[in-house]
Design an enzyme around this catalytic site. Structure first.
Site, PDB file in Angstrom:
ATOM      1  CB  ALA A 119      35.225  36.904  50.031  1.00  0.00           C
ATOM      2  CG  ASP A 120      30.603  35.977  46.003  1.00  0.00           C
ATOM      3  OD1 ASP A 120      31.625  36.554  45.549  1.00  0.00           O
ATOM      4  OD2 ASP A 120      29.455  36.371  45.764  1.00  0.00           O
ATOM      5  CB  SER A 121      33.810  32.235  43.475  1.00  0.00           C
ATOM      6  OG  SER A 121      32.535  32.380  42.893  1.00  0.00           O
ATOM      7  CG  ASP A 146      32.632  39.090  47.073  1.00  0.00           C
ATOM      8  OD1 ASP A 146      32.223  40.043  46.401  1.00  0.00           O
ATOM      9  OD2 ASP A 146      31.930  38.491  47.912  1.00  0.00           O
TER      10      ASP A 146
END
Lengths: 246, 83
Positions: free
Chosen positions: B37-39, B41
């Site tokens: 998960a990126d920021s 997400d």
């Protein structure tokens, strides 16, 4: 794209905002006509939008006030549906040379033109993220690109809006949301009415088109950016200025 | 709401929101490294949790959340349930 696309245009009681709301109405969107002080102008725009066959409501929204923004979004969501297109058009302008420019007027300019656009975008984004679709169009100004004596606050606010546009475009571009800026040149509206005749004449001379723009000419570009065919235009800064900044 | 129920609902919401199988969403799972998960997400996941539980999670409280377990504890704390 969702079936009933809903747009909220701030500052839509007159000028570029009103023309934009009508262009979106003609494109088949439901439109919320945001206004702060000119309720009659907003109702007039609503009537014209309905005449185009669109669902339209007048929506009081003061972009300086977070609660007012939240109320407006809630009402639009209830009356028309979730906001998929946000046009940050509400603007404030007061010219004056820097040496004698009041701090209050500086703050008021940034508050409406830059902070207001951010607050509306921040309120709009969660639903757009969830929908994996959204359009934000920020109405900046050619003054964001080309300085004008007497417009330090206004051009700073609009240049800030351009910077914000590009950062937001990167933040949410992977989610089917585009964020773009339109930079109108000189358009004769209530906001530009206080400009002196001399200044207007100089602007026309500087503009290759040899005339001012119309609100409809700006609205057409905004409506394109708000539409389904503009999905690959993101973070763009589009001048609509008759060649003034060329 | 019991802690176990909170944990189950948080994990289910996160799995749906991050499009990962539910069995991968354990309290030990790290958002970035384990769940990819990126920021953004993570922000979207927090929005989903806020909606699911009717709580408000401000940015400064979100910043320390690196694992699913921390998210569960944060939601529990917001609901006034001891972890």
């Amino acid at each position: 794209m969702p079936e009933a696309t809903v747009a909220l245009v701030t500052g839509a009681s007159r000028g570029i905002g009103s023309a934009t709301a009508l262009a979106l109405a003609r494109a088949g969107l439901s439109v919320a006509i945001g206004y702060r002080s000119d309720g009659d102008g907003a109702e007039d725009t609503v009537a014209k939008a309905r005449a185009e066959g669109a669902d339209a409501v007048a929506m009081p929204v003061d972009v300086r006030d977070e609660d007012s923004i939240d109320d407006a979004f809630r009402r639009v969501e209830g009356e028309l549906g979730p906001v998929r297109v946000l046009v940050n058009n509400a603007g404030f302008s007061k010219d004056g040379l820097a040496v004698k420019y009041s701090t209050t007027t500086w703050d008021a300019t940034i508050e409406t033109n830059l902070r207001g656009a951010f607050l509306c975008a921040r309120r709009a984004l969660p639903a757009m993220l969830k929908a994996r679709w959204g359009r934000i169009v920020n109405v900046a100004s050619v003054a964001a690109i080309r300085g004008n004596a007497g417009q330090a606050a206004y051009s700073a606010s609009k240049a800030g809006l351009v910077g914000m546009t590009k950062s937001l475009a990167r933040e949410v571009g992977g989610r089917g949301i585009t964020v773009n800026a339109v930079c109108p040149g000189f358009v004769e509206t209530a906001m530009t009415a206080p400009a002196t005749e001399e200044l207007k004449r100089r602007y026309v001379e500087l503009t290759p088109a040899g005339r001012f723009g119309t609100s409809d000419e700006i609205a057409a570009v905004i409506a394109f950016l708000a539409g389904p065919e503009a999905g690959y235009v993101n973070g763009a800064v589009i001048t609509v200025d008759g060649g003034l900044s060329a | 709401m019991e802690m176990a129920e909170i944990q189950e609902k948080v994990c289910k919401t996160l799995a749906e929101n991050l499009s990962v199988p539910e069995d991968q969403v354990t309290p030990q799972a790290r958002f970035q490294e384990d769940l990819d998960a990126d920021s953004l997400d993570l922000v979207e996941a927090v929005l989903a949790l806020e909606e699911e539980f009717g709580v408000s999670i401000p940015e400064d409280e979100m910043e320390g959340v690196k694992t699913v377990g921390q998210a569960i504890n944060l939601v529990a704390q917001k609901l006034g349930v001891a972890a």
